[in-house]
Design a protein around this motif. Structure first.
Motif, PDB file in Angstrom:
ATOM      1  N   THR A   2       0.841  -1.194   0.000  1.00 12.86           N
ATOM      2  CA  THR A   2       0.000   0.000   0.000  1.00 12.86           C
ATOM      3  C   THR A   2       0.877   1.246   0.000  1.00 12.86           C
ATOM      4  O   THR A   2       1.969   1.257   0.558  1.00 12.86           O
ATOM      5  CB  THR A   2      -0.877  -0.012   1.270  1.00 12.86           C
ATOM      6  N   ASP A  25      -5.050   3.550   2.838  1.00 12.19           N
ATOM      7  CA  ASP A  25      -5.813   2.339   2.486  1.00 12.19           C
ATOM      8  C   ASP A  25      -5.267   1.095   3.193  1.00 12.19           C
ATOM      9  O   ASP A  25      -4.982   0.079   2.566  1.00 12.19           O
ATOM     10  CB  ASP A  25      -5.804   2.122   0.972  1.00 12.19           C
ATOM     11  N   ASP A  27      -6.739  -0.949   5.249  1.00  5.82           N
ATOM     12  CA  ASP A  27      -7.761  -1.833   5.796  1.00  5.82           C
ATOM     13  C   ASP A  27      -7.444  -3.321   5.678  1.00  5.82           C
ATOM     14  O   ASP A  27      -8.002  -4.130   6.405  1.00  5.82           O
ATOM     15  CB  ASP A  27      -9.150  -1.514   5.226  1.00  5.82           C
ATOM     16  N   SER A  28      -6.524  -3.702   4.820  1.00  8.18           N
ATOM     17  CA  SER A  28      -6.157  -5.119   4.712  1.00  8.18           C
ATOM     18  C   SER A  28      -4.968  -5.481   5.610  1.00  8.18           C
ATOM     19  O   SER A  28      -4.559  -6.642   5.645  1.00  8.18           O
ATOM     20  CB  SER A  28      -5.836  -5.482   3.256  1.00  8.18           C
ATOM     21  N   TRP A  29      -4.421  -4.507   6.324  1.00  8.05           N
ATOM     22  CA  TRP A  29      -3.257  -4.767   7.183  1.00  8.05           C
ATOM     23  C   TRP A  29      -3.700  -5.310   8.539  1.00  8.05           C
ATOM     24  O   TRP A  29      -4.650  -4.825   9.140  1.00  8.05           O
ATOM     25  CB  TRP A  29      -2.478  -3.474   7.412  1.00  8.05           C
ATOM     26  N   SER A  30      -2.968  -6.288   9.034  1.00  8.30           N
ATOM     27  CA  SER A  30      -3.211  -6.804  10.387  1.00  8.30           C
ATOM     28  C   SER A  30      -2.520  -5.888  11.400  1.00  8.30           C
ATOM     29  O   SER A  30      -1.629  -5.106  11.036  1.00  8.30           O
ATOM     30  CB  SER A  30      -2.670  -8.225  10.515  1.00  8.30           C
ATOM     31  N   LEU A  50      -7.813   4.148   7.566  1.00 10.26           N
ATOM     32  CA  LEU A  50      -8.791   3.082   7.355  1.00 10.26           C
ATOM     33  C   LEU A  50     -10.173   3.679   7.135  1.00 10.26           C
ATOM     34  O   LEU A  50     -10.430   4.827   7.525  1.00 10.26           O
ATOM     35  CB  LEU A  50      -8.841   2.186   8.602  1.00 10.26           C
TER      36      LEU A  50
END
Length: 120
Positions: A2, A25, A27-30, A50
């Protein structure tokens, strides 16, 4: 990976302020990935933008230091809002950006500069 940018906060010109890494962006990260990335940047704070969970917010931010996550911090609040706006973010209310973070909603006044009242 990202996109991320590094911004100067509280500075009067380039390379004169507090550096902040802002990941867009995310939102897909842990949580673990965020912590590892913040450690890698080795800056005082790194933020991750996010989608908001609260409909009253324009975006949500998670703030990490090299040691862990913070519910709120001043320079990450201003730097994240600046980066969000610069990347094309459009506030729900003109002249007012609402950031959601660990302490809740933080409204920022947006005119020539960004400003906010610190939450309790």
């Amino acid at each position: 990976m990202t996109a991320f940018r590094q911004v100067d906060v509280f500075g009067s010109g380039p390379l004169s302020g507090n550096p902040l890494a802002v990941v867009h962006d995310a939102d897909s990260w842990s949580t673990d990935q965020m912590a590892r990335f913040a450690n890698w940047t080795n800056l005082s704070e790194t933020t991750f933008l996010l989608p908001p969970l609260d409909a009253a917010a324009d975006y949500r931010v998670r703030i990490f230091t090299v040691d862990g996550e913070l519910p709120f911090a001043g320079h990450p609040t201003l730097g994240s809002a600046h980066a969000w706006l610069e990347a094309g973010g459009i506030p729900q209310t003109p002249g007012r950006v609402v950031q959601e973070c660990g302490v809740g909603l933080v409204p920022l006044h947006h005119a020539q500069r960004l400003a906010f009242a610190a939450p309790a």
